[in-house]
Design an enzyme around this catalytic site. Structure first.
Site, PDB file in Angstrom:
ATOM      1  CG  LEU A  44      -2.116  -0.873   1.274  1.00  0.00           C
ATOM      2  CD1 LEU A  44      -2.746  -0.855   2.661  1.00  0.00           C
ATOM      3  CD2 LEU A  44      -3.137  -0.431   0.232  1.00  0.00           C
ATOM      4  CG  ASP A  45       1.009   3.978  -3.271  1.00  0.00           C
ATOM      5  OD1 ASP A  45       2.041   3.335  -3.508  1.00  0.00           O
ATOM      6  OD2 ASP A  45       0.165   4.271  -4.140  1.00  0.00           O
ATOM      7  N   PRO A  46       2.325   4.954   0.874  1.00  0.00           N
ATOM      8  CG  PRO A  46       4.505   5.783   1.146  1.00  0.00           C
ATOM      9  CD  PRO A  46       3.584   5.177   0.112  1.00  0.00           C
ATOM     10  CG  PHE A  47      -1.673   8.305  -0.572  1.00  0.00           C
ATOM     11  CD1 PHE A  47      -3.051   8.422  -0.663  1.00  0.00           C
ATOM     12  CD2 PHE A  47      -0.997   7.634  -1.579  1.00  0.00           C
ATOM     13  CE1 PHE A  47      -3.735   7.890  -1.748  1.00  0.00           C
ATOM     14  CE2 PHE A  47      -1.668   7.087  -2.655  1.00  0.00           C
ATOM     15  CZ  PHE A  47      -3.046   7.226  -2.749  1.00  0.00           C
ATOM     16  CB  ALA A  48      -3.024   3.847   0.659  1.00  0.00           C
TER      17      ALA A  48
END
Length: 298
Positions: A44-48
């Site tokens: 998962l991306d850091p912002f997610a």
């Protein structure tokens, strides 16, 4: 005398927070569980945030089966603004008026249902000549990416208050929700990017089963280990076979055996005592070992 570290095997359903990478979350959980070997089942991306199943010990042998499973997301789109990355971490490229209605949005969503083609984003971990694409992107180099086929199984409009739109997405593995958001924005003529993304399900697991890192920190080692799901939860979609001790021993020694398995293809293997010990390939009355636990569990 220092006590020997006990092996940790199983699957932790983690609720990853916003702001850290999947690998950082994995390493923190690995440290908290005092595990030797660990891996995740799709980043998962850091912002997610949201569901991030983590595999430890022998369970890592079966992580690919969840990596390839369908995923479910809650995606928040900002219409009218495009960014270099398709998410809030990028620089703004363009801003337009998002003069669209609920009916306008509902009219374009069917275009993205079923099997569609996506061009992977430059800001992704896909490799080109051994290097991830995001390294080229950071250097200002654009690499040509061929489109890839993915499948959107469900796409539901949950909230609509333009420029903010919330979608519920069920999709095949390998789908880029950032790209989906950008493509929907392009179809609407105003552009869009993701402002938030939550993974709500992966395979047969859901976010309401997951635990946070903060929760793990409050528990003692035994209670942390008790949160782990068994390794066979990753392959529960496969048919199961229970074998006698002689058959179990033969397979664990790498030998094929005669067995009238009712299903062709991969099967889960259990001992007579109902202990999971791996996978075998069933074909033409034969069972061949495919992926087995390191120790025989008779």
């Amino acid at each position: 005398m220092k006590q020997a570290r006990q092996p940790i095997d199983g699957v932790l359903l983690l609720n990853k927070p916003v702001g850290i990478t999947s690998n950082a979350a994995l390493q923190k959980a690995k440290w908290l569980l005092n595990a030797r070997k660990a891996g995740h089942t799709g980043t998962l991306d850091p912002f997610a945030d949201g569901l991030l199943p983590l595999c430890f010990g022998e369970a890592t042998k079966f992580s690919a089966y969840l990596l390839d499973a369908d995923k479910h997301y809650r995606a928040v789109l900002q219409l009218g603004t495009t960014t270099t990355t398709g998410d809030p971490e990028g620089e703004v490229l363009d801003t337009r008026e998002a003069a669209v209605s609920r009916d306008d949005i509902a009219a374009v969503l069917p275009r993205f249902m079923g099997e569609i083609e996506q061009i992977p984003p430059m800001h992704s971990a896909l490799k080109h000549q051994g290097r991830p694409l995001y390294e080229y992107a950071r250097a200002g180099i654009e690499i040509e990416r061929p489109p890839r086929k993915v499948t959107i199984r469900a796409l539901e409009l949950i909230e609509c208050a333009p420029p903010r739109v919330v979608l519920d997405v069920q999709c095949s593995a390998g789908t880029y929700i950032r790209t989906l958001a950008q493509d929907i924005g392009a179809a609407l003529g105003c552009g869009a990017h993701l402002t938030a993304l939550t993974r709500t399900a992966a395979g047969g697991f859901s976010l309401n089963q997951a635990h946070t890192l903060a929760e793990l920190e409050t528990l003692d080692p035994a209670r942390r280990a008790a949160l782990l799901q068994p390794a066979d939860c990753l392959v529960s979609h496969l048919p199961a076979l229970h074998l006698d001790d002689a058959s179990t021993t033969a397979l664990c020694q790498g030998r094929s055996i005669a067995h009238p398995a009712p299903h062709a293809g991969l099967v889960r293997l259990y001992t007579a005592a109902n202990r999971f010990f791996g996978l075998a390939q069933a074909d033409a009355g034969q069972l061949a070992p495919h992926r087995l636990l390191a120790t025989q569990q008779t």
